[in-house]
Design a protein around this motif. Structure first.
Motif, PDB file in Angstrom:
ATOM      1  N   LEU A  53       0.825  -1.206   0.000  1.00 58.80           N
ATOM      2  CA  LEU A  53       0.000   0.000   0.000  1.00 58.80           C
ATOM      3  C   LEU A  53       0.863   1.261   0.000  1.00 58.80           C
ATOM      4  O   LEU A  53       0.588   2.218  -0.730  1.00 58.80           O
ATOM      5  CB  LEU A  53      -0.931  -0.024   1.206  1.00 58.80           C
ATOM      6  N   LEU A  54       1.925   1.262   0.792  1.00 56.23           N
ATOM      7  CA  LEU A  54       2.855   2.393   0.781  1.00 56.23           C
ATOM      8  C   LEU A  54       3.453   2.570  -0.609  1.00 56.23           C
ATOM      9  O   LEU A  54       3.470   3.677  -1.160  1.00 56.23           O
ATOM     10  CB  LEU A  54       3.978   2.190   1.804  1.00 56.23           C
ATOM     11  N   SER A  55       3.929   1.485  -1.178  1.00 59.27           N
ATOM     12  CA  SER A  55       4.568   1.532  -2.494  1.00 59.27           C
ATOM     13  C   SER A  55       3.607   2.039  -3.567  1.00 59.27           C
ATOM     14  O   SER A  55       3.991   2.855  -4.414  1.00 59.27           O
ATOM     15  CB  SER A  55       5.070   0.138  -2.861  1.00 59.27           C
ATOM     16  N   LYS A  56       2.371   1.594  -3.524  1.00 59.86           N
ATOM     17  CA  LYS A  56       1.354   2.032  -4.493  1.00 59.86           C
ATOM     18  C   LYS A  56       1.192   3.552  -4.497  1.00 59.86           C
ATOM     19  O   LYS A  56       0.901   4.149  -5.528  1.00 59.86           O
ATOM     20  CB  LYS A  56       0.024   1.365  -4.148  1.00 59.86           C
ATOM     21  N   HIS A  57       1.417   4.179  -3.355  1.00 66.81           N
ATOM     22  CA  HIS A  57       1.228   5.616  -3.227  1.00 66.81           C
ATOM     23  C   HIS A  57       2.543   6.404  -3.181  1.00 66.81           C
ATOM     24  O   HIS A  57       2.581   7.553  -2.761  1.00 66.81           O
ATOM     25  CB  HIS A  57       0.374   5.913  -1.994  1.00 66.81           C
ATOM     26  N   GLY A  58       3.633   5.759  -3.610  1.00 62.67           N
ATOM     27  CA  GLY A  58       4.910   6.458  -3.735  1.00 62.67           C
ATOM     28  C   GLY A  58       5.654   6.644  -2.428  1.00 62.67           C
ATOM     29  O   GLY A  58       6.506   7.522  -2.312  1.00 62.67           O
ATOM     30  N   LEU A  59       5.344   5.793  -1.437  1.00 61.68           N
ATOM     31  CA  LEU A  59       5.989   5.896  -0.131  1.00 61.68           C
ATOM     32  C   LEU A  59       6.838   4.666   0.155  1.00 61.68           C
ATOM     33  O   LEU A  59       6.564   3.569  -0.336  1.00 61.68           O
ATOM     34  CB  LEU A  59       4.936   6.036   0.973  1.00 61.68           C
ATOM     35  N   SER A  60       7.837   4.857   0.981  1.00 63.58           N
ATOM     36  CA  SER A  60       8.628   3.735   1.499  1.00 63.58           C
ATOM     37  C   SER A  60       8.969   4.033   2.954  1.00 63.58           C
ATOM     38  O   SER A  60       8.933   5.190   3.398  1.00 63.58           O
ATOM     39  CB  SER A  60       9.902   3.527   0.677  1.00 63.58           C
ATOM     40  N   PHE A  61       9.279   2.982   3.691  1.00 61.96           N
ATOM     41  CA  PHE A  61       9.592   3.121   5.111  1.00 61.96           C
ATOM     42  C   PHE A  61      10.789   2.260   5.433  1.00 61.96           C
ATOM     43  O   PHE A  61      10.929   1.146   4.935  1.00 61.96           O
ATOM     44  CB  PHE A  61       8.402   2.680   5.966  1.00 61.96           C
ATOM     45  N   THR A  62      11.648   2.801   6.272  1.00 65.39           N
ATOM     46  CA  THR A  62      12.781   2.039   6.756  1.00 65.39           C
ATOM     47  C   THR A  62      13.055   2.429   8.201  1.00 65.39           C
ATOM     48  O   THR A  62      12.708   3.523   8.644  1.00 65.39           O
ATOM     49  CB  THR A  62      14.040   2.288   5.887  1.00 65.39           C
ATOM     50  N   CYS A  63      13.644   1.520   8.940  1.00 67.13           N
ATOM     51  CA  CYS A  63      14.087   1.874  10.292  1.00 67.13           C
ATOM     52  C   CYS A  63      15.390   1.148  10.593  1.00 67.13           C
ATOM     53  O   CYS A  63      15.669   0.095  10.034  1.00 67.13           O
ATOM     54  CB  CYS A  63      13.020   1.582  11.346  1.00 67.13           C
ATOM     55  N   THR A  64      16.169   1.778  11.443  1.00 66.61           N
ATOM     56  CA  THR A  64      17.479   1.228  11.777  1.00 66.61           C
ATOM     57  C   THR A  64      17.871   1.661  13.182  1.00 66.61           C
ATOM     58  O   THR A  64      17.566   2.780  13.603  1.00 66.61           O
ATOM     59  CB  THR A  64      18.539   1.694  10.749  1.00 66.61           C
ATOM     60  N   PRO A  65      18.532   0.773  13.922  1.00 65.18           N
ATOM     61  CA  PRO A  65      19.053   1.204  15.221  1.00 65.18           C
ATOM     62  C   PRO A  65      20.290   2.068  15.008  1.00 65.18           C
ATOM     63  O   PRO A  65      21.011   1.904  14.022  1.00 65.18           O
ATOM     64  CB  PRO A  65      19.409  -0.114  15.910  1.00 65.18           C
ATOM     65  N   ARG A  66      20.495   2.994  15.914  1.00 67.35           N
ATOM     66  CA  ARG A  66      21.711   3.804  15.832  1.00 67.35           C
ATOM     67  C   ARG A  66      22.165   4.186  17.235  1.00 67.35           C
ATOM     68  O   ARG A  66      21.362   4.242  18.167  1.00 67.35           O
ATOM     69  CB  ARG A  66      21.498   5.030  14.959  1.00 67.35           C
ATOM     70  N   ILE A  67      23.461   4.429  17.336  1.00 69.78           N
ATOM     71  CA  ILE A  67      24.055   4.843  18.608  1.00 69.78           C
ATOM     72  C   ILE A  67      23.864   6.344  18.759  1.00 69.78           C
ATOM     73  O   ILE A  67      24.056   7.102  17.814  1.00 69.78           O
ATOM     74  CB  ILE A  67      25.556   4.487  18.643  1.00 69.78           C
ATOM     75  N   VAL A  68      23.480   6.766  19.955  1.00 71.57           N
ATOM     76  CA  VAL A  68      23.295   8.188  20.239  1.00 71.57           C
ATOM     77  C   VAL A  68      24.042   8.555  21.508  1.00 71.57           C
ATOM     78  O   VAL A  68      24.197   7.746  22.414  1.00 71.57           O
ATOM     79  CB  VAL A  68      21.799   8.566  20.385  1.00 71.57           C
ATOM     80  N   GLY A  69      24.508   9.768  21.549  1.00 74.62           N
ATOM     81  CA  GLY A  69      25.184  10.259  22.747  1.00 74.62           C
ATOM     82  C   GLY A  69      26.563   9.670  22.921  1.00 74.62           C
ATOM     83  O   GLY A  69      26.980   8.761  22.222  1.00 74.62           O
TER      84      GLY A  69
END
Length: 101
Positions: A53-69
């Motif tokens: 559904l996201l792709s059909k409407h020109g959207l994509s989603f990603t997530c990733t862990p990252r170090i902060v501080g």
């Protein structure tokens, strides 16, 4: 390209088309106060519904862990992207140890 010229328009179209995700998994909880169960949709169930559904409407989603501080804390950063180049980012702090924990 997409019929939606902006991230906001595409997101509105996705939200208008969201189906109910079937809760096909069952959890059983036992504690000293008794036991109970509930149904839920796992990440794979939700992903199978939302990604096309996201792709059909020109959207994509990603997530990733990252170090902060400087103390080596972690957060999970999510990024919603639109074909136009617009984006929305958010982050959720991860507490209690490593991302695997």
């Amino acid at each position: 390209m997409t019929d939606h010229p902006s991230l906001a328009a595409a997101l509105a179209a996705v939200q208008a088309a969201l189906p109910v995700v079937h809760k096909g998994k069952t959890a059983s909880i036992k504690s000293d106060k008794g036991s109970y169960g509930y149904s839920y949709a796992d990440l794979a169930d939700v992903t199978a519904v939302i990604m096309p559904l996201l792709s059909k409407h020109g959207l994509s989603f990603t997530c990733t862990p990252r170090i902060v501080g400087d103390r080596g804390g972690y957060e999970l950063a999510g990024l919603l992207l639109h074909a136009s180049g617009e984006r929305v980012e958010g982050a959720l702090p991860l507490t209690g140890g490593t991302p695997q924990q």
